[in-house]
Motif scaffolding. Sequence first.
Motif, PDB file in Angstrom:
ATOM      1  N   LEU A  45       2.808   2.811  10.502  1.00 10.04           N
ATOM      2  CA  LEU A  45       2.583   2.269   9.165  1.00 10.04           C
ATOM      3  C   LEU A  45       3.720   2.696   8.253  1.00 10.04           C
ATOM      4  CD1 LEU A  45      -1.199   3.189   8.783  1.00 10.04           C
ATOM      5  CD2 LEU A  45      -0.214   1.029   9.592  1.00 10.04           C
ATOM      6  N   GLU A  46       4.388   1.719   7.668  1.00  7.27           N
ATOM      7  CA  GLU A  46       5.443   2.014   6.698  1.00  7.27           C
ATOM      8  C   GLU A  46       4.887   1.776   5.295  1.00  7.27           C
ATOM      9  OE1 GLU A  46       9.894   0.652   5.245  1.00  7.27           O
ATOM     10  OE2 GLU A  46       9.155  -0.088   7.171  1.00  7.27           O
ATOM     11  N   PRO A  47       4.805   2.837   4.478  1.00  5.12           N
ATOM     12  CA  PRO A  47       4.264   2.668   3.125  1.00  5.12           C
ATOM     13  C   PRO A  47       4.959   1.540   2.367  1.00  5.12           C
ATOM     14  CG  PRO A  47       4.554   4.990   3.617  1.00  5.12           C
ATOM     15  CD  PRO A  47       5.192   4.216   4.743  1.00  5.12           C
ATOM     16  N   GLU A  48       4.157   0.797   1.615  1.00  7.90           N
ATOM     17  CA  GLU A  48       4.596  -0.317   0.774  1.00  7.90           C
ATOM     18  C   GLU A  48       5.181  -1.478   1.565  1.00  7.90           C
ATOM     19  OE1 GLU A  48       6.805   1.078  -2.644  1.00  7.90           O
ATOM     20  OE2 GLU A  48       5.534   2.851  -2.753  1.00  7.90           O
ATOM     21  N   ARG A  49       5.012  -1.456   2.876  1.00  6.08           N
ATOM     22  CA  ARG A  49       5.530  -2.560   3.687  1.00  6.08           C
ATOM     23  C   ARG A  49       4.449  -3.119   4.606  1.00  6.08           C
ATOM     24  NH1 ARG A  49      11.102  -3.453   6.710  1.00  6.08           N
ATOM     25  NH2 ARG A  49      10.802  -5.689   6.929  1.00  6.08           N
ATOM     26  N   MET A 104       0.846  -1.153   0.000  1.00  7.05           N
ATOM     27  CA  MET A 104       0.000   0.000   0.000  1.00  7.05           C
ATOM     28  C   MET A 104       0.905   1.234   0.000  1.00  7.05           C
ATOM     29  SD  MET A 104      -3.239   0.493   2.437  1.00  7.05           S
ATOM     30  CE  MET A 104      -4.448  -0.047   1.276  1.00  7.05           C
ATOM     31  N   THR A 105       0.707   2.113  -0.953  1.00  2.15           N
ATOM     32  CA  THR A 105       1.552   3.293  -1.074  1.00  2.15           C
ATOM     33  C   THR A 105       1.180   4.352  -0.039  1.00  2.15           C
ATOM     34  OG1 THR A 105       0.100   4.443  -2.612  1.00  2.15           O
ATOM     35  CG2 THR A 105       1.730   2.905  -3.575  1.00  2.15           C
ATOM     36  N   GLU A 106       2.051   5.342   0.099  1.00  2.00           N
ATOM     37  CA  GLU A 106       1.773   6.445   1.012  1.00  2.00           C
ATOM     38  C   GLU A 106       0.504   7.177   0.595  1.00  2.00           C
ATOM     39  OE1 GLU A 106       3.776  10.612   2.498  1.00  2.00           O
ATOM     40  OE2 GLU A 106       5.102   8.980   1.886  1.00  2.00           O
ATOM     41  N   ALA A 107       0.324   7.390  -0.709  1.00  2.00           N
ATOM     42  CA  ALA A 107      -0.878   8.081  -1.206  1.00  2.00           C
ATOM     43  C   ALA A 107      -2.138   7.289  -0.859  1.00  2.00           C
ATOM     44  CB  ALA A 107      -0.782   8.314  -2.708  1.00  2.00           C
ATOM     45  N   GLU A 108      -2.093   5.965  -1.013  1.00  2.00           N
ATOM     46  CA  GLU A 108      -3.245   5.127  -0.672  1.00  2.00           C
ATOM     47  C   GLU A 108      -3.539   5.182   0.834  1.00  2.00           C
ATOM     48  OE1 GLU A 108      -3.361   1.373  -3.655  1.00  2.00           O
ATOM     49  OE2 GLU A 108      -1.477   1.649  -2.543  1.00  2.00           O
ATOM     50  N   LEU A 109      -2.488   5.142   1.644  1.00  2.00           N
ATOM     51  CA  LEU A 109      -2.677   5.222   3.094  1.00  2.00           C
ATOM     52  C   LEU A 109      -3.308   6.554   3.484  1.00  2.00           C
ATOM     53  CD1 LEU A 109       0.666   3.610   4.300  1.00  2.00           C
ATOM     54  CD2 LEU A 109      -1.637   2.709   4.681  1.00  2.00           C
ATOM     55  N   ARG A 110      -2.836   7.642   2.880  1.00  2.00           N
ATOM     56  CA  ARG A 110      -3.392   8.964   3.197  1.00  2.00           C
ATOM     57  C   ARG A 110      -4.856   9.071   2.758  1.00  2.00           C
ATOM     58  NH1 ARG A 110       0.262  12.533   4.927  1.00  2.00           N
ATOM     59  NH2 ARG A 110       2.465  12.098   4.535  1.00  2.00           N
ATOM     60  N   ARG A 111      -5.191   8.421   1.644  1.00  2.00           N
ATOM     61  CA  ARG A 111      -6.572   8.465   1.158  1.00  2.00           C
ATOM     62  C   ARG A 111      -7.491   7.663   2.082  1.00  2.00           C
ATOM     63  NH1 ARG A 111      -9.117   5.090  -2.057  1.00  2.00           N
ATOM     64  NH2 ARG A 111      -7.237   4.139  -2.899  1.00  2.00           N
ATOM     65  N   PRO A 150       8.769   6.672   7.885  1.00  2.00           N
ATOM     66  CA  PRO A 150       9.431   6.662   6.579  1.00  2.00           C
ATOM     67  C   PRO A 150       9.804   5.261   6.109  1.00  2.00           C
ATOM     68  CG  PRO A 150      10.882   7.586   8.258  1.00  2.00           C
ATOM     69  CD  PRO A 150       9.569   7.328   8.915  1.00  2.00           C
ATOM     70  N   ARG A 151       9.873   5.110   4.799  1.00  2.00           N
ATOM     71  CA  ARG A 151      10.329   3.841   4.226  1.00  2.00           C
ATOM     72  C   ARG A 151      11.738   3.548   4.724  1.00  2.00           C
ATOM     73  NH1 ARG A 151       8.128   6.412  -0.287  1.00  2.00           N
ATOM     74  NH2 ARG A 151       6.073   5.593  -0.778  1.00  2.00           N
ATOM     75  N   GLY A 152      11.972   2.307   5.052  1.00  2.00           N
ATOM     76  CA  GLY A 152      13.287   1.901   5.535  1.00  2.00           C
ATOM     77  C   GLY A 152      13.569   2.302   6.973  1.00  2.00           C
ATOM     78  N   VAL A 153      12.536   2.649   7.720  1.00  2.00           N
ATOM     79  CA  VAL A 153      12.703   3.054   9.115  1.00  2.00           C
ATOM     80  C   VAL A 153      13.467   1.966   9.872  1.00  2.00           C
ATOM     81  CG1 VAL A 153      10.482   2.078   9.878  1.00  2.00           C
ATOM     82  CG2 VAL A 153      11.489   4.003  11.127  1.00  2.00           C
TER      83      VAL A 153
END
Length: 185
Positions: free
Chosen positions: A33-37, A1-8, A113-116
């Motif tokens: 929540l880490e986008p795409e992960r 799930m991308t950051e944009a999808e999570l925000r939506r 952030p990604r890779g946190v």
Amino acid sequence: MTEAELRRRLPPGLAHNCLAAAENRPAAVLIPLEPERGVWLTRRSAQMPNHAGQVSFPGGKIERGDASAEAAALREAREEVGLDPAVAEVLGRMDDFITGTGFHITPVVALVPRGVRFRADPGEVQEVFCLPFATLLDPAAPRRRKVFWRGMEQDFVVWPHEAHVIWGATAKILLDLALRLRGAR
């Protein structure tokens, strides 16, 4: 799930139900929540006085010095998993949850952030791990189980994971999150 999808799917000002704390102990958890992960969880240390060895979100008791549930969740995440509050973007709260053990939990959702990278405090956290978005979005998850406890049949949910049993308050909060992400809530 991308950051944009999570925000939506989790817009600012996330609608949530607040419950009166009454005699329950106020606590806050961070849902990182880490986008795409996926969503980051912890396995509590076996030395913890409450819920030892169980899977949970980073979090704990709301202290008198905490300005809000969000502040408490971010403070606890820093203490338990070394998350810098400056890199966590709070999106809002989810529905309050009262546990059978007397805690009034306020779940706080945040993007990380990604890779946190996390640095677990061994006195509090045995392990930090990610539950993938694919699992949260799977309509077959979680699984329902029944157990006899205190002479009664109890129904509860368990999230599938290859190394951990995710149940209890954490599982129910994850179900609320999953329903929101699936657009069913």
